[in-house]
Design a protein around this motif. Structure first.
Motif, PDB file in Angstrom:
ATOM      1  N   HIS A 100       6.586  -2.226  12.001  1.00  0.00           N
ATOM      2  CA  HIS A 100       6.807  -1.488  10.753  1.00  0.00           C
ATOM      3  C   HIS A 100       6.285  -0.079  10.964  1.00  0.00           C
ATOM      4  N   ASN A 101       7.193   0.897  11.008  1.00  0.00           N
ATOM      5  CA  ASN A 101       6.807   2.300  11.238  1.00  0.00           C
ATOM      6  C   ASN A 101       5.917   2.423  12.480  1.00  0.00           C
ATOM      7  N   ALA A 102       6.364   1.831  13.586  1.00  0.00           N
ATOM      8  CA  ALA A 102       5.519   1.689  14.774  1.00  0.00           C
ATOM      9  C   ALA A 102       5.051   3.020  15.341  1.00  0.00           C
ATOM     10  N   HIS A 103       5.857   4.074  15.211  1.00  0.00           N
ATOM     11  CA  HIS A 103       5.510   5.370  15.797  1.00  0.00           C
ATOM     12  C   HIS A 103       5.063   6.395  14.756  1.00  0.00           C
ATOM     13  N   TRP A 104       4.689   5.939  13.579  1.00  0.00           N
ATOM     14  CA  TRP A 104       4.193   6.860  12.559  1.00  0.00           C
ATOM     15  C   TRP A 104       2.837   7.396  13.000  1.00  0.00           C
ATOM     16  N   ARG A 105       2.722   8.707  13.128  1.00  0.00           N
ATOM     17  CA  ARG A 105       1.479   9.328  13.574  1.00  0.00           C
ATOM     18  C   ARG A 105       0.477   9.371  12.428  1.00  0.00           C
ATOM     19  N   LEU A 106      -0.619   8.643  12.607  1.00  0.00           N
ATOM     20  CA  LEU A 106      -1.637   8.495  11.568  1.00  0.00           C
ATOM     21  C   LEU A 106      -3.022   8.652  12.185  1.00  0.00           C
ATOM     22  N   PRO A 107      -4.028   9.010  11.377  1.00  0.00           N
ATOM     23  CA  PRO A 107      -5.394   9.061  11.905  1.00  0.00           C
ATOM     24  C   PRO A 107      -5.826   7.675  12.393  1.00  0.00           C
ATOM     25  N   PRO A 108      -6.413   7.586  13.579  1.00  0.00           N
ATOM     26  CA  PRO A 108      -6.720   6.276  14.155  1.00  0.00           C
ATOM     27  C   PRO A 108      -8.099   5.731  13.848  1.00  0.00           C
ATOM     28  N   ALA A 109      -9.020   6.573  13.375  1.00  0.00           N
ATOM     29  CA  ALA A 109     -10.426   6.179  13.200  1.00  0.00           C
ATOM     30  C   ALA A 109     -10.958   5.633  14.531  1.00  0.00           C
ATOM     31  N   LYS A 274     -10.590  -3.829  18.710  1.00  0.00           N
ATOM     32  CA  LYS A 274     -11.397  -2.769  18.081  1.00  0.00           C
ATOM     33  C   LYS A 274     -10.916  -2.479  16.677  1.00  0.00           C
ATOM     34  N   ASN A 275     -11.878  -2.217  15.812  1.00  0.00           N
ATOM     35  CA  ASN A 275     -11.618  -1.876  14.414  1.00  0.00           C
ATOM     36  C   ASN A 275     -12.106  -0.459  14.127  1.00  0.00           C
ATOM     37  N   GLY A 276     -11.667   0.097  12.994  1.00  0.00           N
ATOM     38  CA  GLY A 276     -12.119   1.422  12.600  1.00  0.00           C
ATOM     39  C   GLY A 276     -11.919   1.640  11.114  1.00  0.00           C
ATOM     40  N   ASN A 277     -12.614   2.640  10.574  1.00  0.00           N
ATOM     41  CA  ASN A 277     -12.467   2.964   9.154  1.00  0.00           C
ATOM     42  C   ASN A 277     -13.048   4.352   8.898  1.00  0.00           C
ATOM     43  N   THR A 278     -12.227   5.252   8.383  1.00  0.00           N
ATOM     44  CA  THR A 278     -12.695   6.556   7.936  1.00  0.00           C
ATOM     45  C   THR A 278     -11.979   6.901   6.637  1.00  0.00           C
ATOM     46  N   SER A 279     -12.447   7.970   5.987  1.00  0.00           N
ATOM     47  CA  SER A 279     -11.845   8.351   4.709  1.00  0.00           C
ATOM     48  C   SER A 279     -10.393   8.770   4.877  1.00  0.00           C
ATOM     49  N   GLN A 280     -10.044   9.408   5.978  1.00  0.00           N
ATOM     50  CA  GLN A 280      -8.666   9.845   6.187  1.00  0.00           C
ATOM     51  C   GLN A 280      -7.787   8.754   6.768  1.00  0.00           C
ATOM     52  N   ALA A 281      -8.339   7.956   7.645  1.00  0.00           N
ATOM     53  CA  ALA A 281      -7.540   6.925   8.319  1.00  0.00           C
ATOM     54  C   ALA A 281      -7.412   5.662   7.503  1.00  0.00           C
ATOM     55  N   GLY A 282      -8.338   5.436   6.574  1.00  0.00           N
ATOM     56  CA  GLY A 282      -8.411   4.115   5.966  1.00  0.00           C
ATOM     57  C   GLY A 282      -8.897   3.124   7.010  1.00  0.00           C
ATOM     58  N   ALA A 283      -8.538   1.869   6.854  1.00  0.00           N
ATOM     59  CA  ALA A 283      -8.938   0.838   7.804  1.00  0.00           C
ATOM     60  C   ALA A 283      -7.869   0.697   8.883  1.00  0.00           C
ATOM     61  N   MET A 301      -2.511  -0.431  10.629  1.00  0.00           N
ATOM     62  CA  MET A 301      -3.064   0.863  10.250  1.00  0.00           C
ATOM     63  C   MET A 301      -2.941   1.097   8.746  1.00  0.00           C
ATOM     64  N   ASN A 302      -4.085   1.268   8.117  1.00  0.00           N
ATOM     65  CA  ASN A 302      -4.211   1.746   6.737  1.00  0.00           C
ATOM     66  C   ASN A 302      -3.456   0.912   5.699  1.00  0.00           C
ATOM     67  N   PRO A 303      -3.943  -0.301   5.405  1.00  0.00           N
ATOM     68  CA  PRO A 303      -3.347  -1.062   4.302  1.00  0.00           C
ATOM     69  C   PRO A 303      -3.476  -0.308   2.977  1.00  0.00           C
ATOM     70  N   GLU A 304      -2.421  -0.330   2.194  1.00  0.00           N
ATOM     71  CA  GLU A 304      -2.457   0.319   0.885  1.00  0.00           C
ATOM     72  C   GLU A 304      -3.287  -0.492  -0.105  1.00  0.00           C
ATOM     73  N   LYS A 305      -3.379  -1.771   0.133  1.00  0.00           N
ATOM     74  CA  LYS A 305      -4.230  -2.636  -0.681  1.00  0.00           C
ATOM     75  C   LYS A 305      -5.663  -2.473  -0.188  1.00  0.00           C
ATOM     76  N   HIS A 306      -6.567  -2.145  -1.098  1.00  0.00           N
ATOM     77  CA  HIS A 306      -7.919  -1.771  -0.692  1.00  0.00           C
ATOM     78  C   HIS A 306      -8.959  -2.850  -0.995  1.00  0.00           C
ATOM     79  N   GLU A 307      -8.575  -4.099  -0.857  1.00  0.00           N
ATOM     80  CA  GLU A 307      -9.545  -5.177  -1.036  1.00  0.00           C
ATOM     81  C   GLU A 307     -10.473  -5.269   0.169  1.00  0.00           C
ATOM     82  N   HIS A 308     -11.603  -5.945  -0.017  1.00  0.00           N
ATOM     83  CA  HIS A 308     -12.583  -6.103   1.047  1.00  0.00           C
ATOM     84  C   HIS A 308     -11.945  -6.810   2.244  1.00  0.00           C
TER      85      HIS A 308
END
Length: 419
Positions: A100-109, A274-283, A301-308
């Motif tokens: 799903h949007n495999a090549h979308w350039r996003l912050p990686p955290a 490996k996992n990551g999380n920042t304000s710009q990248a999300g989880a 990369m970056n679920p729109e649902k922000h549950e724990h």
């Protein structure tokens, strides 16, 4: 030292006697699909996926939205996956099962730390020691994740890598970067390595993944990087370690599919990455798991649902689908080989950059038989010596980039602890 596993965790991963062979005589042009970068040179993340993205790995991977061929017998994709981008790939064959949007350039955290490790880890023997100077810890971003590296204390390279993988310690990353010639040099090395891997969506500006304007990667690229890193014995060890001693403290891996949490059980067969999380990248998260003789890689990369722990929950659903679909679904693309492998003329799915195997400071190719080790095959420079059941040894010439079933993926190693 390793904590002895319980009898229930002594299952060993089934070894595959069917070996991949590199077609080294084939022309390079036939070795892999052309690596076509995204039409736009911009490395700034967009609010919506671009209409046209990179086609590295196949034309469908450059199209926005979900790409999957759900034929007869293939399970329906989970509907409750909200990530902006994700990918499911067979780690052995390199086939992309769905994306799903495999090549979308996003912050990686901090998933970018996989590239840091894949680039720098082979350069220093794990037993090397380094006394930390104040300058080693300079320049870390505010709010950085830390493992607790202290000025004027001496650490082994082994301990620093545990800090990188388990606690995502930016302090450990900065110390290792200084050992590598500094932050600037390390960033340049990482970018060069990303380009070699054909991770062409990736722009590196910080070695630790801390948010920087213009620093981006993609689910596809992170999966390429993970697959490359998992060729290295030490990389596999660190990313599969659950708990370890760091100084006088015990640290625990923050990858919740590996270590578990109140609302996320340990995922069956998980072994990193490996996992990551920042304000710009999300989880963000890249994981590798084995089940039923199949090894899959999943990046979210970056679920729109922000549950724990949502990124782990969505990754687990994608893993479940992948294990149900592998062998039934028609792939929509592939994980391409590194550029050096294409130049050598090896075929996709069984190719390797020269000198990437290892991670323990070992030397060049060996012509001597290598006994099988519990933690995986030994890579030696331009060749990989693979010991299989019955002591059979096969040398794959020309630097074969081999992802095989002798990775340390069972529960026996997944529950690894260090003291």
């Amino acid at each position: 030292m390793l904590t002895p596993p319980t009898p229930a965790r002594r299952s060993l991963l089934v070894m595959s006697a069917a070996l991949l062979s590199a077609s080294l005589a084939a022309p390079a042009a036939a070795a892999a699909p052309a690596a076509v970068a995204a039409p736009s040179p911009s490395t700034s993340p967009t609010a919506t996926p671009p209409a046209h993205m990179s086609t590295v790995g196949g034309a469908r991977l450059g199209e926005p939205g979900t790409q999957a061929d759900l034929g007869s017998g293939v399970p329906v994709l989970p509907k409750d996956v909200t990530a902006r981008s994700w990918i499911i790939a067979d780690a052995e064959s390199g086939e992309v099962l769905a994306a799903h949007n495999a090549h979308w350039r996003l912050p990686p955290a901090s998933t970018l730390k996989m590239l840091f490790a894949d680039t720098v880890l082979p350069r220093f023997p794990r037993t090397n020691e380094h006394k930390v100077a104040a300058s080693d810890l300079a320049g870390m971003g505010a709010g950085s994740s830390l493992v607790g590296v202290k000025e004027n204390h001496t650490y082994t390279v082994h301990d620093l890598w545990l800090g990188v993988f388990l606690k995502s310690g930016n302090d450990a990353v900065h110390v290792l970067s200084q050992m590598n010639g500094g932050i600037k040099q390390t960033v340049e090395d990482m970018q060069a390595h990303a380009d070699e891997l054909q991770a062409l969506d990736t722009r590196v500006l910080s070695p630790d993944g801390y948010d920087r304007p213009g620093q981006v990667s993609s689910a596809y690229d992170l999966t390429l990087v993970a697959r490359s890193g998992l060729q290295k014995k030490d990389f596999r060890e660190y990313c599969s370690t659950v708990t370890a001693k760091f100084g006088s403290d015990e640290i625990r891996n923050t990858n919740r599919l590996l270590s578990g949490d109140t609302d996320v059980p340990v995922y069956q067969g998980i072994a990193g990455v490996k996992n990551g999380n920042t304000s710009q990248a999300g989880a963000t998260f890249t994981g590798v798991a084995e089940r039923g003789g199949h090894v899959l890689l999943v990046t979210v990369m970056n679920p729109e649902k922000h549950e724990h722990n949502e990124v782990y929950k969505e990754a687990a659903r994608l893993f479940d689908w992948g294990f149900g679909a592998v062998g039934k679904v028609k792939p929509v693309g592939e994980l391409v080989p590194p550029k050096s492998a294409v130049r050598a003329g090896a075929r996709p799915g069984a190719t390797s950059p020269a000198g990437q195997a290892g991670g323990t400071g070992s030397g060049g190719p060996s012509s001597k038989p290598v006994a099988a080790e519990p933690s995986g095959d030994r890579a030696r420079g331009a060749g990989i010596a693979l010991a299989v059941a019955g002591g059979l040894l096969v040398l794959l010439g020309g630097g074969a980039f081999l992802v095989n079933r002798r990775w340390p993926l069972p529960d026996l190693v997944r529950r690894r602890t260090r003291s």
